[in-house]
Design an enzyme around this catalytic site. Structure first.
Site, short mmCIF file in Angstrom:
data_model
loop_
_atom_site.label_atom_id
_atom_site.label_comp_id
_atom_site.label_asym_id
_atom_site.label_seq_id
_atom_site.Cartn_x
_atom_site.Cartn_y
_atom_site.Cartn_z
N MET A 1 0.85 -1.20 0.00
CA MET A 1 0.00 0.00 0.00
C MET A 1 0.88 1.24 0.00
O MET A 1 0.78 2.12 0.85
CB MET A 1 -0.93 -0.02 1.22
CG MET A 1 -2.04 1.00 1.16
SD MET A 1 -3.38 0.55 0.04
CE MET A 1 -4.79 1.10 1.02
N GLY A 2 1.75 1.31 -1.01
CA GLY A 2 2.54 2.53 -1.21
C GLY A 2 1.70 3.50 -2.00
O GLY A 2 0.46 3.46 -1.97
N ILE B 1 1.20 3.72 -5.24
CA ILE B 1 0.40 3.06 -6.27
C ILE B 1 -0.74 2.28 -5.63
O ILE B 1 -1.90 2.38 -6.05
CB ILE B 1 1.29 2.13 -7.15
CG1 ILE B 1 2.27 2.99 -7.97
CG2 ILE B 1 0.43 1.26 -8.07
CD1 ILE B 1 3.35 2.20 -8.69
N ARG C 1 4.08 -3.50 4.87
CA ARG C 1 5.11 -3.65 5.91
C ARG C 1 4.71 -2.85 7.14
O ARG C 1 4.82 -3.31 8.26
CB ARG C 1 6.45 -3.11 5.41
CG ARG C 1 7.25 -4.10 4.61
CD ARG C 1 8.49 -3.46 4.01
NE ARG C 1 8.18 -2.28 3.22
CZ ARG C 1 9.06 -1.63 2.45
NH1 ARG C 1 10.30 -2.06 2.39
NH2 ARG C 1 8.72 -0.56 1.75
N ARG D 1 6.32 -6.74 -9.93
CA ARG D 1 7.39 -7.35 -10.70
C ARG D 1 7.08 -8.84 -10.81
O ARG D 1 6.51 -9.44 -9.89
CB ARG D 1 8.76 -7.17 -10.00
CG ARG D 1 9.36 -5.77 -10.15
CD ARG D 1 9.78 -5.49 -11.57
NE ARG D 1 10.40 -4.17 -11.75
CZ ARG D 1 9.72 -3.07 -12.07
NH1 ARG D 1 8.41 -3.11 -12.23
NH2 ARG D 1 10.36 -1.92 -12.23
N GLU E 1 10.78 -10.76 -19.15
CA GLU E 1 9.88 -10.04 -20.05
C GLU E 1 10.58 -9.84 -21.39
O GLU E 1 11.61 -9.16 -21.44
CB GLU E 1 9.51 -8.66 -19.45
CG GLU E 1 8.56 -8.76 -18.27
CD GLU E 1 8.34 -7.44 -17.54
OE1 GLU E 1 8.84 -6.39 -18.00
OE2 GLU E 1 7.69 -7.47 -16.49
N HIS F 1 4.14 -5.15 -19.89
CA HIS F 1 4.67 -4.09 -19.03
C HIS F 1 4.33 -2.69 -19.56
O HIS F 1 5.23 -1.88 -19.83
CB HIS F 1 6.19 -4.25 -18.85
CG HIS F 1 6.68 -3.67 -17.56
ND1 HIS F 1 7.77 -4.16 -16.88
CD2 HIS F 1 6.25 -2.62 -16.83
CE1 HIS F 1 7.97 -3.45 -15.78
NE2 HIS F 1 7.06 -2.50 -15.74
#
Lengths: 360, 327
Positions: free
Chosen positions: A191-192, A194, A214, A276, A305, A324
């Site tokens: 939950m940063g 983005i 975290r 990622r 990728e 991506h």
């Protein structure tokens, strides 16, 4: 001397006012030429093909003289001593020790994008070189794509299109049923910036929002989007209809979602990954999708990728994969390049750097 | 007890146009069901028993030729909110009531509208094709979409579905303009931050995404034609979740071919499906889905429940919850 003679000649031919204007213009031109030569050199991957779109090169050349990695390699001894900044885009050029140690004047490795898992930050900073990234500017576009993937997977938009345009289609299908998004439970892992913006967007769909991070976010942040903290990730996995991965890739988050985690998820649940590829154990994911352990997956990121052409993920009917494209709009791409350049300018000038990545 | 249940005529169970087996259980709780194919084998025998006609995905078609065979018919109950496929005045003139299923369709349709908007804007379909293409060797750098966050969404038709679309787009910080027959209340507008456009032209000029959420009437047929498309920005996207006939499809094809607009995303066309040689099917900047705006088990079963509830009320002579009354 030559300039003085030229001006004196002109003075004899024209009147003094015109000569003064000419003098000023010549000075400006010469100043510009000198300024051009004063611009520091930056090493970039390439323009076009796998590199930058043409439209953004002006942002770089405003402050730097740029050289592509291909051109650099044709005469590294000539070019290397000039390079003060290295721009990294889609992990290119690769910031390997062999390259970095050949750039004696390098002051900064400036990344386009927020993820820096491809950069050995402790090593680079040990060389006295700063590392920068571009947080913030990537967040809206990435949150938009996360919602786009969630909805496209839930409501079978890709399958729908394929049926709609198939030459063999004679009737509107009855059994192309998706899963309900409104009122469902979204579990956000990471939950940063983005993750929080994804929560903002999903609120409009009356989704119940759980999150695991975290650190717990402030009460204001939680209330703004109606998100409930799950100290236990297992708890989030059990309760969610959509599991959204928005963490950054670190040793702690590598393989975060594997057999065990997928087995905890509902069989009707969808996994969406915009972080990622390595956050997910891909072999475990393939098995979970094949056996119906989870309903579906929507991935903007994989490892590698692109995937090898014979990878099982490519052949599964319940997988949506995009190459991506999380930040792929002209607006966001320009903003990323601008921020990357601003960071590099500050580093080269020894000024305060907006987005320096420091080793903890 | 089984014999006391009234008879209802449905299209078919299973097959290409019919109810999913699970959904068919719902009408079977209250009605004895006969499928259209079986009905046609002996209309003289079956016709007089039928008190309710249950319509799913336009079938069976409530044509005069069919209605004539159903002397005991009390109600035509359609699943879905659109009733453009029903000649309501004619059906009423036979003493038969008409019902639809508003509200239950709204969330799923609004969700789908946002899904189409995002998929088109961010090229999710093209992205997937490239990602899985056997010939792909590199991640493409030039697959650029258009920004959704902070862009302008123009909603044409601000009924329940249009309003729910506005609610959803607010989370993306989109500026919301709307055009409607009647202006909504100030509270409604403020709740979603929507600005009323008395002039449809004004909305068309200013919008990055034009969302069509009207119902199909004689006033909205061909609402978006050459003129309207040429007013739109060349970077704009048209999204249609109403009915195919609201858009002049020939005009749309030209607009897309000439890049008068950037792209279109359509859950509805006319007819459905389009003929296999229709130009819309081969344009690279068109996303088409086969009318699946309500296609979730959850919503579909609620629609069938509502339809059955309406039909049962009609058969019993009670007030019908969602009766379609003409103005």
């Amino acid at each position: 001397m030559r300039r003085l003679c030229y001006v004196q000649c002109m003075r004899r031919l024209w009147g003094p006012a015109q000569v003064k204007n000419l003098h000023t213009s010549v000075c400006q031109l010469q100043r510009k030429k000198v300024m051009e030569a004063d611009k520091p050199w930056a090493l970039i991957s390439e323009v076009g093909e796998q590199g930058y779109i043409e439209d953004v090169t002006d942002i770089m050349t405003q402050h730097f003289q740029i050289i592509s990695h291909r051109d650099f390699l044709q005469n590294p001894q000539l070019h290397a001593p000039k390079i003060q900044a290295m721009f990294v885009w889609n992990a290119c050029p690769a910031a390997k020790p062999s390259l970095l140690t050949s750039l004696p004047a390098l002051k900064v490795v400036a990344n386009g994008g927020v993820g820096i898992d491809h950069l050995d930050v402790p090593y680079i900073t040990s060389l006295g070189v700063k590392v920068t990234n571009t947080p913030g500017v990537v967040s809206d576009a990435t949150a938009d794509i996360a919602m786009g993937l969630l909805l496209a997977s839930a409501r079978k938009i890709v399958e729908g299109h394929q049926i709609a345009v198939d030459p063999k289609t004679t009737h509107i299908p009855q059994c192309l049923m998706g899963v309900e998004v409104t009122g469902s439970t979204l579990g956000i892992i990471g939950m940063g910036d983005i993750g929080h913006k994804i929560a903002q967007r999903s609120k409009g769909f009356d989704m119940k929002i759980l999150y695991h991070n975290r650190k717990r976010r402030s009460v204001e942040d939680e209330q703004a989007v109606g998100a409930s903290y799950c100290e236990s990730m297992d708890d989030l996995l059990r309760r969610s209809d959509f599991v959204m991965l928005a963490v950054n890739l670190t040793p702690e988050t590598t393989g975060l979602i594997s057999h065990r985690e997928l087995a905890l998820m509902k069989p009707t649940a969808t996994l969406v990954n915009v972080s990622r590829g390595l956050v997910v154990d891909q072999d475990a994911l393939v098995k979970a999708l094949q056996s119906g352990t989870i309903r579906a997956a929507a991935l903007d990121v994989t490892h590698p990728e692109p995937l090898p052409r014979d990878h099982p993920l490519l052949g599964l009917p319940n997988v949506l994969i995009t190459p991506h494209v999380g930040t792929n709009t002209y607006t966001t791409t320009r903003r990323m390049v601008q921020r990357m350049v601003d960071n590099a300018v500050a580093a080269v000038k020894g000024q305060c750097i907006p987005n320096e990545v420091k080793t903890k | 007890m089984e014999e006391e249940k009234p008879w209802a005529l449905v299209s078919e169970v299973g097959g290409e146009n019919g109810y999913l087996e699970e959904l068919a259980d719902i009408p079977k709780q209250h009605f004895q069901i006969i499928c259209y194919r079986e009905f046609l084998q002996n209309p003289v025998l079956h016709g007089p028993k039928i008190q309710a006609l249950l319509i799913w995905k336009y079938c069976p078609a409530a044509e005069p030729s069919l209605l004539r065979l159903l002397p005991s018919l009390k109600v035509v109950a359609s699943a879905g909110v659109g009733i453009d496929h029903l000649d309501v005045p004619f059906i009423n003139s036979l003493g038969v009531k008409v019902a639809n299923t508003p509200r239950v369709v709204s969330n799923a349709t609004a969700d789908f509208a946002m899904g189409l908007l995002l998929a088109s804007a961010r090229k999710i379909l093209e992205g997937h094709h490239i990602a899985v293409d056997p010939k792909t060797t590199h991640i493409p750098q030039s697959l650029m979409g258009v920004e959704v966050t902070g862009s302008t969404l123009g909603i044409i038709g601000m009924g329940e579905i249009g309003y729910k679309i506005a609610q959803r787009s607010r989370g993306f910080e989109m500026k919301i303009l709307y055009h409607n027959r009647t202006r909504r209340s100030t509270e409604d507008e403020q709740a979603v931050g929507a600005i009323y456009c008395e002039s449809l032209d004004y909305l068309l000029r200013r919008s990055d995404f034009v969302m069509i959420a009207v119902k199909l009437t004689s006033d909205t047929t061909g609402l978006i034609g050459h003129r309207e498309l040429s007013l739109m920005k060349p970077t704009a996207t048209l999204v249609n979740i109403s009915r195919g006939q609201v858009v002049d499809q020939n005009a749309l094809v030209k607009a897309l071919q000439l890049a008068t607009i950037r792209a279109a995303a359509l859950d509805v066309t006319h007819p459905e499906p389009l003929p296999r040689d229709h130009p819309l099917l081969s344009l690279p900047n068109v996303l088409i889905t086969p009318h699946i705006g309500i296609s979730t088990y959850n919503t579909a079963s609620r629609m069938v429940e509502k339809m059955v509830e309406n039909a049962l009320a009609g058969v019993k002579g009670l007030p019908i919850p969602n009766e379609v009354k003409l103005k």
